[in-house]
Structures are given as structure tokens and as C-alpha cells.
Design a protein around this motif. Structure first.
Motif, PDB file in Angstrom:
ATOM      1  N   ARG A  34     -25.874   8.975  -8.647  1.00 36.49           N
ATOM      2  CA  ARG A  34     -25.969   7.559  -8.996  1.00 36.49           C
ATOM      3  C   ARG A  34     -24.945   6.712  -8.244  1.00 36.49           C
ATOM      4  N   LEU A  35     -25.247   5.411  -8.133  1.00 42.29           N
ATOM      5  CA  LEU A  35     -24.375   4.486  -7.411  1.00 42.29           C
ATOM      6  C   LEU A  35     -22.972   4.465  -8.025  1.00 42.29           C
ATOM      7  N   ALA A  36     -22.906   4.479  -9.356  1.00 43.91           N
ATOM      8  CA  ALA A  36     -21.609   4.425 -10.035  1.00 43.91           C
ATOM      9  C   ALA A  36     -20.753   5.632  -9.649  1.00 43.91           C
ATOM     10  N   VAL A  37     -21.387   6.797  -9.551  1.00 41.02           N
ATOM     11  CA  VAL A  37     -20.660   8.027  -9.197  1.00 41.02           C
ATOM     12  C   VAL A  37     -20.202   7.963  -7.741  1.00 41.02           C
ATOM     13  N   ARG A  38     -21.112   7.516  -6.868  1.00 41.21           N
ATOM     14  CA  ARG A  38     -20.733   7.398  -5.447  1.00 41.21           C
ATOM     15  C   ARG A  38     -19.567   6.423  -5.285  1.00 41.21           C
ATOM     16  N   ARG A  39     -19.644   5.334  -6.011  1.00 46.00           N
ATOM     17  CA  ARG A  39     -18.588   4.316  -5.912  1.00 46.00           C
ATOM     18  C   ARG A  39     -17.263   4.868  -6.462  1.00 46.00           C
ATOM     19  N   LEU A  40     -17.367   5.622  -7.554  1.00 46.54           N
ATOM     20  CA  LEU A  40     -16.168   6.222  -8.141  1.00 46.54           C
ATOM     21  C   LEU A  40     -15.520   7.204  -7.171  1.00 46.54           C
ATOM     22  N   LEU A  41     -16.360   7.986  -6.495  1.00 48.26           N
ATOM     23  CA  LEU A  41     -15.850   8.949  -5.514  1.00 48.26           C
ATOM     24  C   LEU A  41     -15.115   8.241  -4.372  1.00 48.26           C
ATOM     25  N   ALA A  42     -15.612   7.068  -4.007  1.00 46.21           N
ATOM     26  CA  ALA A  42     -14.983   6.323  -2.903  1.00 46.21           C
ATOM     27  C   ALA A  42     -13.691   5.653  -3.343  1.00 46.21           C
ATOM     28  N   VAL A  43     -13.722   5.076  -4.536  1.00 47.74           N
ATOM     29  CA  VAL A  43     -12.587   4.259  -4.984  1.00 47.74           C
ATOM     30  C   VAL A  43     -11.432   5.114  -5.518  1.00 47.74           C
ATOM     31  N   ALA A  44     -11.765   6.237  -6.163  1.00 42.98           N
ATOM     32  CA  ALA A  44     -10.734   7.031  -6.849  1.00 42.98           C
ATOM     33  C   ALA A  44      -9.557   7.440  -5.952  1.00 42.98           C
ATOM     34  N   PRO A  45      -9.797   8.024  -4.757  1.00 45.86           N
ATOM     35  CA  PRO A  45      -8.632   8.424  -3.958  1.00 45.86           C
ATOM     36  C   PRO A  45      -7.781   7.243  -3.509  1.00 45.86           C
ATOM     37  N   VAL A  46      -8.437   6.117  -3.197  1.00 41.61           N
ATOM     38  CA  VAL A  46      -7.696   4.932  -2.756  1.00 41.61           C
ATOM     39  C   VAL A  46      -6.915   4.338  -3.928  1.00 41.61           C
ATOM     40  N   LEU A  47      -7.567   4.347  -5.089  1.00 40.58           N
ATOM     41  CA  LEU A  47      -6.914   3.828  -6.297  1.00 40.58           C
ATOM     42  C   LEU A  47      -5.670   4.659  -6.631  1.00 40.58           C
ATOM     43  N   ALA A  48      -5.796   5.987  -6.475  1.00 42.21           N
ATOM     44  CA  ALA A  48      -4.663   6.871  -6.754  1.00 42.21           C
ATOM     45  C   ALA A  48      -3.502   6.577  -5.803  1.00 42.21           C
ATOM     46  N   LEU A  49      -3.828   6.403  -4.528  1.00 38.31           N
ATOM     47  CA  LEU A  49      -2.804   6.101  -3.515  1.00 38.31           C
ATOM     48  C   LEU A  49      -2.141   4.756  -3.815  1.00 38.31           C
ATOM     49  N   SER A  50      -2.980   3.773  -4.135  1.00 44.12           N
ATOM     50  CA  SER A  50      -2.507   2.416  -4.413  1.00 44.12           C
ATOM     51  C   SER A  50      -1.610   2.409  -5.663  1.00 44.12           C
ATOM     52  N   ALA A  51      -2.067   3.104  -6.722  1.00 50.91           N
ATOM     53  CA  ALA A  51      -1.299   3.128  -7.974  1.00 50.91           C
ATOM     54  C   ALA A  51       0.038   3.836  -7.772  1.00 50.91           C
ATOM     55  N   ALA A  52       0.027   4.947  -7.032  1.00 52.87           N
ATOM     56  CA  ALA A  52       1.274   5.689  -6.790  1.00 52.87           C
ATOM     57  C   ALA A  52       2.273   4.822  -6.019  1.00 52.87           C
ATOM     58  N   THR A  53       1.766   4.107  -5.021  1.00 60.67           N
ATOM     59  CA  THR A  53       2.649   3.230  -4.229  1.00 60.67           C
ATOM     60  C   THR A  53       3.217   2.126  -5.111  1.00 60.67           C
ATOM     61  N   TRP A  54       2.367   1.565  -5.969  1.00 62.32           N
ATOM     62  CA  TRP A  54       2.809   0.482  -6.863  1.00 62.32           C
ATOM     63  C   TRP A  54       3.916   0.967  -7.797  1.00 62.32           C
ATOM     64  N   ILE A  55       3.734   2.163  -8.335  1.00 63.11           N
ATOM     65  CA  ILE A  55       4.738   2.704  -9.268  1.00 63.11           C
ATOM     66  C   ILE A  55       6.078   2.884  -8.550  1.00 63.11           C
ATOM     67  N   VAL A  56       6.025   3.398  -7.326  1.00 63.42           N
ATOM     68  CA  VAL A  56       7.260   3.595  -6.549  1.00 63.42           C
ATOM     69  C   VAL A  56       7.919   2.236  -6.249  1.00 63.42           C
ATOM     70  N   LEU A  57       7.118   1.282  -5.802  1.00 59.59           N
ATOM     71  CA  LEU A  57       7.674  -0.037  -5.461  1.00 59.59           C
ATOM     72  C   LEU A  57       8.271  -0.703  -6.688  1.00 59.59           C
ATOM     73  N   LEU A  58       7.565  -0.576  -7.807  1.00 58.14           N
ATOM     74  CA  LEU A  58       8.033  -1.178  -9.059  1.00 58.14           C
ATOM     75  C   LEU A  58       9.361  -0.548  -9.486  1.00 58.14           C
ATOM     76  N   GLY A  59       9.441   0.778  -9.382  1.00 54.96           N
ATOM     77  CA  GLY A  59      10.644   1.490  -9.784  1.00 54.96           C
ATOM     78  C   GLY A  59      11.855   1.137  -8.941  1.00 54.96           C
ATOM     79  N   ARG A  60      11.624   0.863  -7.667  1.00 55.09           N
ATOM     80  CA  ARG A  60      12.740   0.584  -6.758  1.00 55.09           C
ATOM     81  C   ARG A  60      13.090  -0.900  -6.670  1.00 55.09           C
ATOM     82  N   SER A  61      12.260  -1.756  -7.294  1.00 57.65           N
ATOM     83  CA  SER A  61      12.439  -3.195  -7.089  1.00 57.65           C
ATOM     84  C   SER A  61      13.582  -3.795  -7.904  1.00 57.65           C
ATOM     85  N   GLY A  62      13.853  -3.232  -9.069  1.00 56.47           N
ATOM     86  CA  GLY A  62      14.881  -3.793  -9.935  1.00 56.47           C
ATOM     87  C   GLY A  62      14.422  -5.044 -10.668  1.00 56.47           C
ATOM     88  N   VAL A  63      13.111  -5.296 -10.661  1.00 57.32           N
ATOM     89  CA  VAL A  63      12.557  -6.451 -11.389  1.00 57.32           C
ATOM     90  C   VAL A  63      12.549  -6.121 -12.887  1.00 57.32           C
TER      91      VAL A  63
END
Lengths: 187, 247
Positions: free
Chosen positions: A70-99
């Protein structure tokens, strides 16, 4: 499914995705420990939110639409790895920002809302992911100057601002789910 | 010239340019309700920032149109070279500059800038000079031509959006907050206001925090030099866009 994930990952526009990620890290690094730390983090978040948006577009979508997956599954397969990379980067940036934590939570809500709204826009028929990414960059960059401070300023703590971002996230999530149904189900 | 007219129409109708224009109008309306320091900063060019960002993205999308639509081979078979089409896209940026001039003119009228803007709590008044008013439209030209040049030399739709975000990350602390740092002159949009040395705190001109808006004057000479730099940048970028690839 693992094989499908590998194939989908190979077709993603990694050049654009990694460029957005690198620009996000650069902006956060340049503005870290300065008066513009929160602003830098906000703009980094915008670029990290753009990353999964770029993964939504499937140039071979028409060809593979007839497959049992299904389209939803195909889309999930495409977005999931990028989302994981994006979220991990955000967590690191947030942790180091001192905000401060309160501003960090507001920024995270903004990033989630921008990502969901962007992915929903990119999922619209006849809208390319790059056009959706450009529109997001313009809306937030222009809005940062033009809109009242309570909309985008993470330290304002204004409930109206939070309501706007929660509403945008909800609208984005609903739109993305709606637009990820199989074309046959939409008729 | 016919091609330039067609490209102008495409550019002016592009949704990203229209969105940028709408944001610039919103910024102008917000500025009309703000103080003189904020209005002076907007007239120094910042009112054109959303429009310029829209022009950059739209001009870039226009430059990538043939690649996106798969018509490059078809165009290669036509008598006029790719350079002609690029020249038309560069000329089309002029129509966006005209839009920016209109925006600045509307801002001057809306703010009543001809009578002088009250730019500090001490009552200092400032009538924006022609060099200041020309900065915004010229910056729109630079970013528009940059969009075309990027499409020619880095033909990817993923380059322009991070550029807009990166530009904002520099413009806000260096210009909107009026830091007075020398590095601000390297950016397309510059706030010419100078504040009391050592008095600067990061604040937007509309803010009323303590020690904010201690404006003592405007560096009009610096702005005139900046216009020269912008004109040179626009010329160089146009040259780069029109230069045959591989030459």
C-alpha cells in the motif's frame, strides 16, 4: 519488507536530504553560545523538518501504484530512515545548544508541526517535494520577520503560539494520513 | 525580448514569489504600526527580504524548469542557444525589482518617511536617503540573479531553500537586531543604523527592552558603498549565469 526498505532507501534524494542536514548542523554550530542560539536552533529545526519532506516524493509512484504494497507502507518505508536521521540530529543539536527546556519544547513542537505540514504538502497531487520544501523555507524565513513574535518566537511562551503549532501539527498529520490512502480508496 | 517578457510573466505569477510578496506586505503593515527605528530598518531593505527570498526560489525554479520538465533535449534542437533562455531569465528578474520598488514606495508613503522617522527615544529624526531606499530593490535583483545562476551551475532544486534559511540566520542577528558588526556589510540586506557604542543588546527595533534602540545615526555613506557592492555582485552573478558551461 527489509528488502523493500533497502530498495526504497536507494531511491531517496540523499543529496538534498544530506545538504539540508549539513546546513542545519552548520547554522546551529555558528550560532551556538551566542545571542542568536535559539534562532539558530529554530532555523536548524526548519531544515531538519525539510529532510523527511524530501523523502515523500516518489518519482516511480505511478509505476509502483499497482503493486500489492500500500501507498502508506511505501511512504513509511521512505520517510522512516530520514525521520530517524533527522530526529537524532535534532536531539544532539538540542542537547548541545544550552537553550532552556521550555524554549526547547516549543521548538520541538514547531519542528514536528513544520515536518508534518510539509510532508502533507509534498503528498498533494502535482506538488513536488522540492517545491514543498521551498515553500516551507520561505514561509518560516519570511514569517520569522513578518509575523507577530508570539507565533514563532520560542521564548515567548504565548499560549496562542502553542495553539497555532498544535493545530498545524494536527492538520498536517490528518492531511498526510488522508493523502497516504491508496488512490483506489479515495474514489 | 519576447522571451524575457514570457519569463517575466512566469516569474511574477510564480506562487513562491507571490507568497514572498504577501509576507513583505504583512511585514510592511506590521511596520506601519511599529516605531521609527523599525520602520527605518524596513526601508533600509529588510521589507524586501521575504520578497527577495521568494524571487530567489522562483527564479531558481524557473531556471530548473527545462530540466524538471525533461525538455532540455528539445530546447537543444532549437536555433537559439541555452544562453538566450538564461539571459531572458536574468532580464525577467527586472520585473521583480520593479515590484520591490513599488513595495518600498508604498512603505515610504505608509510610514510617512518623507517627514522624518523618529528613530530613538531621544527624539532623533531621520529621513531615509535615496541610497537606503535603493538597497532593498537592488538586493532583490542580486538574489534573483543568484537564483538563475544557481540553477545554471548547481542544477538541483535542493540548494536554494537552505540558502534562504542560512541567509536569514545571518540577517536577523546582524541586521534585524542592529548589532552594528562590520560583518553585516557582507550581507545583501543591511541595517544602516548605528547605535551607542557598547550599548547594543540583541533586540528587534520594535522591542521596548531596556537599552534597546539607542540609535545615534545612519551610515548613509556605507550604504552607498554597499549599493556599489550589490550592483557588482548582480553583474558578476549575471556574467556567471551567462557564461557557457565548460568554458
Amino acid at each position: 519488507m527489509t528488502a523493500a526498505a533497502r530498495v526504497v532507501a536507494r531511491t531517496l534524494p540523499w543529496g538534498g536530504i544530506l545538504l539540508a542536514g549539513a546546513a542545519a548542523v552548520l547554522i546551529a554550530a555558528v550560532t551556538r553560545d551566542t545571542a542568536a542560539a535559539a534562532l539558530g536552533l529554530q532555523l536548524s529545526g526548519l531544515l531538519l523538518a525539510v529532510m523527511p519532506v524530501l523523502a515523500v516524493e516518489d518519482p516511480a509512484g505511478v509505476t509502483v501504484a499497482a503493486l500489492p504494497v500500500r501507498l502508506a507502507v511505501r511512504r513509511l518505508l521512505a520517510v522512516a530512515p530520514v525521520l530517524a536521521l533527522s530526529a537524532a540530529t535534532w536531539i544532539v543539536l538540542l542537547g548541545r545548544s544550552g537553550v532552556p527546556a521550555a524554549a526547547a519544547s516549543t521548538l520541538t513542537l514547531q519542528v514536528v508541526a513544520i515536518a508534518l505540514a510539509g510532508m502533507a504538502s509534498a503528498a498533494l497531487p502535482r506538488v513536488s517535494a522540492s517545491a514543498a520544501a521551498a515553500a516551507l523555507a520561505l514561509a518560516v524565513a519570511g514569517g520569522r520577520l513578518a509575523l507577530p513574535a508570539w507565533v514563532l518566537e520560542p521564548r515567548s511562551g504565548d499560549l496562542r503560539g502553542l495553539a497555532v503549532w498544535v493545530a498545524l501539527a494536527a492538520a498536517g498529520a490528518t492531511g498526510l494520513l488522508w493523502l497516504s490512502r491508496d488512490p483506489a480508496a479515495r474514489r | 525580448m519576447t522571451l524575457a517578457a514570457v519569463e517575466s510573466r512566469c516569474l511574477l505569477r510564480h506562487p513562491l514569489l507571490l507568497a514572498g510578496l504577501a509576507l513583505s506586505v504583512v511585514l510592511l503593515l506590521a511596520g506601519a504600526r511599529s516605531n521609527g527605528a523599525m520602520q527605518a530598518m524596513l526601508l533600509d531593505g529588510m521589507a524586501c527580504f521575504p520578497l527577495a527570498a521568494g524571487v530567489l526560489l522562483a527564479a531558481n525554479a524557473g531556471g530548473l524548469r527545462s530540466r524538471r520538465d525533461g525538455t532540455e533535449e528539445l530546447f537543444a534542437a532549437m536555433p537559439s542557444p541555452a544562453r538566450t533562455r538564461t539571459a531572458a531569465q536574468v532580464l525577467a528578474v527586472g520585473s521583480a525589482v520593479a515590484l520591490a520598488v513599488g513595495l518600498v514606495a508604498a512603505a515610504v508613503l505608509a510610514f510617512g518617511a518623507a517627514d522624518g522617522l523618529v528613530v530613538s527615544h531621544a527624539g532623533l529624526r531621520h529621513v531615509p536617503a535615496a541610497a537606503e531606499l535603493a538597497a532593498g530593490p537592488l538586493a532583490v535583483a542580486v538574489l534573483g540573479v543568484l537564483g538563475v545562476a544557481l540553477a545554471r551551475w548547481v542544477p538541483s532544486p535542493f540548494v536554494a531553500p537552505p540558502l534562504v534559511v542560512g541567509l536569514l540566520a545571518l540577517e536577523v542577528p546582524l541586521d534585524v537586531w542592529g548589532s552594528g558588526a562590520g560583518a553585516r556589510w557582507s550581507l545583501p540586506f543591511v541595517n544602516a543604523a548605528t547605535s551607542v557604542p557598547g550599548a547594543w543588546v540583541p533586540c528587534e527595533p520594535g522591542d521596548v527592552v531596556a537599552r534597546c534602540n539607542l540609535v545615534v545615526g545612519f551610515d548613509v555613506g556605507g550604504m552607498a558603498l554597499h549599493l556599489g557592492v550589490l550592483a557588482a555582485a548582480a553583474g558578476l552573478l549575471a556574467f556567471a549565469a551567462l557564461r557557457p558551461r565548460g568554458a
